[in-house]
Design an enzyme around this catalytic site. Structure first.
Site, mmCIF file in Angstrom:
data_model
loop_
_atom_site.group_PDB
_atom_site.id
_atom_site.type_symbol
_atom_site.label_atom_id
_atom_site.label_comp_id
_atom_site.label_asym_id
_atom_site.label_seq_id
_atom_site.Cartn_x
_atom_site.Cartn_y
_atom_site.Cartn_z
ATOM 1 N N ASP A 119 -22.956 38.860 -61.445
ATOM 2 C CA ASP A 119 -23.469 37.707 -62.208
ATOM 3 C C ASP A 119 -22.433 36.596 -62.379
ATOM 4 O OD1 ASP A 119 -25.816 39.031 -62.641
ATOM 5 O OD2 ASP A 119 -25.436 39.509 -64.749
ATOM 6 N N GLY A 164 -27.059 41.880 -72.125
ATOM 7 C CA GLY A 164 -27.871 41.352 -71.021
ATOM 8 C C GLY A 164 -27.844 39.837 -70.981
ATOM 9 N N GLY A 189 -22.643 43.335 -74.655
ATOM 10 C CA GLY A 189 -23.505 44.371 -74.040
ATOM 11 C C GLY A 189 -24.969 44.091 -74.242
ATOM 12 N N GLY A 217 -19.714 38.659 -70.909
ATOM 13 C CA GLY A 217 -18.481 39.086 -70.247
ATOM 14 C C GLY A 217 -18.316 38.391 -68.899
ATOM 15 N N LYS A 271 -26.380 33.444 -70.378
ATOM 16 C CA LYS A 271 -27.551 33.193 -69.513
ATOM 17 C C LYS A 271 -28.689 34.105 -69.926
ATOM 18 C CE LYS A 271 -27.548 37.188 -67.066
ATOM 19 N NZ LYS A 271 -28.514 38.212 -67.284
HETATM 20 O O1 C5P Z 1 -21.772 43.663 -60.208
HETATM 21 P P1 C5P Z 1 -21.773 44.254 -61.568
HETATM 22 O O2 C5P Z 1 -20.454 44.879 -61.940
HETATM 23 O O3 C5P Z 1 -22.246 43.345 -62.635
HETATM 24 O O4 C5P Z 1 -22.833 45.426 -61.532
HETATM 25 C C1 C5P Z 1 -22.885 46.439 -62.499
HETATM 26 C C2 C5P Z 1 -23.716 47.579 -61.972
HETATM 27 O O5 C5P Z 1 -25.104 47.212 -61.944
HETATM 28 C C3 C5P Z 1 -23.396 48.003 -60.552
HETATM 29 O O6 C5P Z 1 -22.346 48.928 -60.527
HETATM 30 C C4 C5P Z 1 -24.703 48.629 -60.114
HETATM 31 O O7 C5P Z 1 -24.842 49.927 -60.667
HETATM 32 C C5 C5P Z 1 -25.733 47.743 -60.787
HETATM 33 N N1 C5P Z 1 -26.180 46.633 -59.926
HETATM 34 C C6 C5P Z 1 -26.992 46.910 -58.835
HETATM 35 N N2 C5P Z 1 -27.392 45.892 -58.026
HETATM 36 C C7 C5P Z 1 -27.029 44.621 -58.283
HETATM 37 C C8 C5P Z 1 -26.204 44.321 -59.389
HETATM 38 C C9 C5P Z 1 -25.809 45.366 -60.185
HETATM 39 O O8 C5P Z 1 -27.362 48.060 -58.593
HETATM 40 N N3 C5P Z 1 -27.443 43.649 -57.484
#
Ligand code: C5P
Length: 323
Positions: free
Chosen positions: A145, A107, A105, A111, A18
């Site tokens: 995501d 963006g 890694g 994963g 994405k």
């Molecule tokens: O949910 P995910 O594991 O992908 O998020 C990775 C990190 O990105 C979280 O631990 C947090 O630090 C940050 N994040 C956030 N707010 C979000 C999504 C991700 O702060 N809405």
């Protein structure tokens, strides 16, 4: 428990990447995550996952890219273990193969998409019969995501990113659109790091009231980007609140954005997610390919990998697992 039909006991799934067409940080939530307003878009750059039943209760993962960890740190294994433990069936096993094309890694949610494909694939392989909503709830437990990558297409993503609203644009305009993605293979950005940096720099500007969050969601739903995706307005500049933070720290992101800006025929350019992948949006796949061709020498000399790909109107596709 395994399906007796041999055609059902092994199959492959495509797991698309994405990009973010909008990433707006509204505030911080009680759970420590950020409250977001995003537009996410599936693209036709995809990994392939291969699933095969395994009768010895083991879950194994192999990948063509030796740089990828294949143990419990991999979201594929985490998804498989979560599904297995919730099923209460300790004898379930699977052999999972991953052919990686989406850069790691980057963006681009490679994963997360693999994780979503694993939930859908193993639900089928193990005959668990979880509904799409149940799978989306499991996806939310595994990462912000992951629900989007499961449903895919073109969606507003609110909350942590898991509250999805389908944008009904793709029949009209978006199937023609395409992107050129560039990324320095030397650079990767940690998403928690990017959010932390943003918080340190901008926390004083965060919205705090739910009514203000909702106003921002309304503005996005009715805004120029939504109209542009429907072919009813020119593309606005893409907002990615993490971009400035990452640009400050990553020379390759700064330089790559300047490189893409030289393609004045592109509709918009931006970083995807927390980077470091960058993309330029074009009217057609041919225009994206022409830009890639004309930039080829510069991209090579400056050390960027590049991909041209169309937008997709779906995520992980398995007839009876998606609504
Ligand atoms: O949910 P995910 O594991 O992908 O998020 C990775 C990190 O990105 C979280 O631990 C947090 O630090 C940050 N994040 C956030 N707010 C979000 C999504 C991700 O702060 N809405």
């Amino acid at each position: 428990m395994l399906d007796s039909d041999p055609r059902q006991s092994q199959f492959i799934l495509s797991s698309p990447a994405k990009i973010n067409l909008h990433l707006e940080i509204l505030g911080i939530r009680a759970d420590g995550f950020h409250e977001l307003a995003m537009v996410m878009q599936s693209v036709d750059l995809a990994d392939t996952l291969f699933f095969k039943a395994n009768s010895n209760a083991r879950i194994s993962l192999t990948c063509n890219n030796p740089r990828l960890v294949t143990d419990e740190k991999n979201l594929i294994i985490q998804a498989a273990q979560l599904l297995k433990s919730r099923s209460g069936l300790p004898n379930l096993g699977a052999i999972i193969g991953l052919e990686k094309r989406i850069p790691i890694g980057a963006g681009l949610a490679g994963g997360s998409s693999n994780c979503a494909a694993t939930l859908i694939g193993l639900n089928k392989l193990w005959n668990l019969e979880y509904t799409p909503i149940q799978l989306l709830n499991l996806a939310t437990e595994l990462g912000s995501d992951i629900p989007f990558t499961m449903k895919g297409g073109s969606q507003f993503c609110f909350g942590r990113g898991e509250v999805l609203e389908f944008i009904d644009n793709l029949k009209i305009k978006a199937p023609n659109l395409a992107i050129l993605i560039i990324k320095s293979p030397e650079t990767s950005v940690s998403t928690p790091w990017a959010f932390k940096q943003y918080k340190e720099a901008r926390q004083n500007q965060y919205l705090t009231e739910e009514s203000d969050f909702d106003l921002r969601r309304q503005i996005l739903r009715k805004g120029q980007l939504t109209l542009a995706l429907k072919g009813q307005a020119p593309f606005p500049a893409i907002q990615n609140d993490l971009q400035e933070i990452v640009e400050e720290h990553e020379e390759s992101v700064r330089q790559g954005l300047n490189l893409l800006k030289s393609r004045t025929e592109s509709l918009a350019i931006a970083m995807s997610g927390s980077g470091p992948s960058l993309f330029a949006l074009f009217d057609t796949l041919e225009s994206a390919q022409v830009a890639q061709f004309q930039l080829a020498v510069t991209l090579r000399d400056q050390g960027y990998e590049s991909w041209c790909t169309s937008l997709l109107s779906h995520g992980i596709y398995l007839d009876d697992c998606n609504e």
